[in-house]
Design a protein around this motif. Sequence first.
Motif: not given
Length: 314
Positions: A153-161, A164-169, A185-191
């Motif tokens: 459950r933990s792996i499946i629900i966290i894996f999409p993150i 979601l992060l690698t698609r960001l610039t 914190g990391l997502a806030k660095c995306a434009c």
Amino acid sequence: MAILNYTSISHTVFILVGIPGLEDQHLWISIPFLISYLTAIIGNSLLIYIIVTERTLHEPMYLFLSMLAAADIVFSTTAVPKSLSIFWFKAGEISLGGCITQLFFIHATYVTESGLLLVMAFDRYIAICYPLRYSMILTNLVTGNIGLAVLLRSIIIIFPIIFLLTRLTFCRSNILPHTCCEHFGLAKCACGDIRANIWYGVFVLSTTIALDLILIAISYGLLLRAVFHIPSRNARQKALNTCGSHVCVIALFYVPGIFTILTQRFGHHIPPHVHILLANMCALAPPMLNPIIYGVKTKQIRDRLVHVLFPRQK
């Protein structure tokens, strides 16, 4: 053209600054970090060793406890060594891949621990409300499958993150004002647009941590109702004592986290370094104190620990 510009300045390396505003105190702050880490590793390793080697402890309650101890070791090892390297050597650089890997293990392990606390509450409910059927309901096979389900459950629900992060610039600042990487914190660095990250984070929180806490409350409500219907006062006391250590661990896990969320939501006047210190305390305290709580409150573990540490001379 805008896309090309974003790509050209996209960050692949980030800088974790530790506790911003307290850089001159990093050496002193590292002391409780180191003590808590060593205590967590030694305490949880001893707990796992005792449960594995003592056949009388091969029961669902203790098997789930060993899983919780293993999760505590993974959680501490994922977060604390990097923090210490920042405090001691100012080695705050971390690659984008390394940052995503770290936050994946931190979030997945946290969700795993929440799931295990829920399962342990269910275990106590079965043991007290259906004692005669306990061994038939929670066999070793069922216990192992439940532990595996919590992990999956933990792996499946966290894996999409990760996606979601690698698609960001990441074209804004590459400075992360924290001791470790975390999703928002990391997502806030995306434009780009991070609304999907925000909503998925809310979804994860509500379907794991919040839901687990609600189910734990329901489980203990039913358990307490059953306990107070027991006619014998000694039997009631014994039943409540078996839940004492678990209730302490639940409070240690959820209460500081809830307090941190409330301070982040409403404590806008609180300095950022206070928020980060509170977040670190929430992360450091449970792995360090869980084995101590169970060692003190559980006679079987306490007796076995004394035997391991102070073997009788032949």
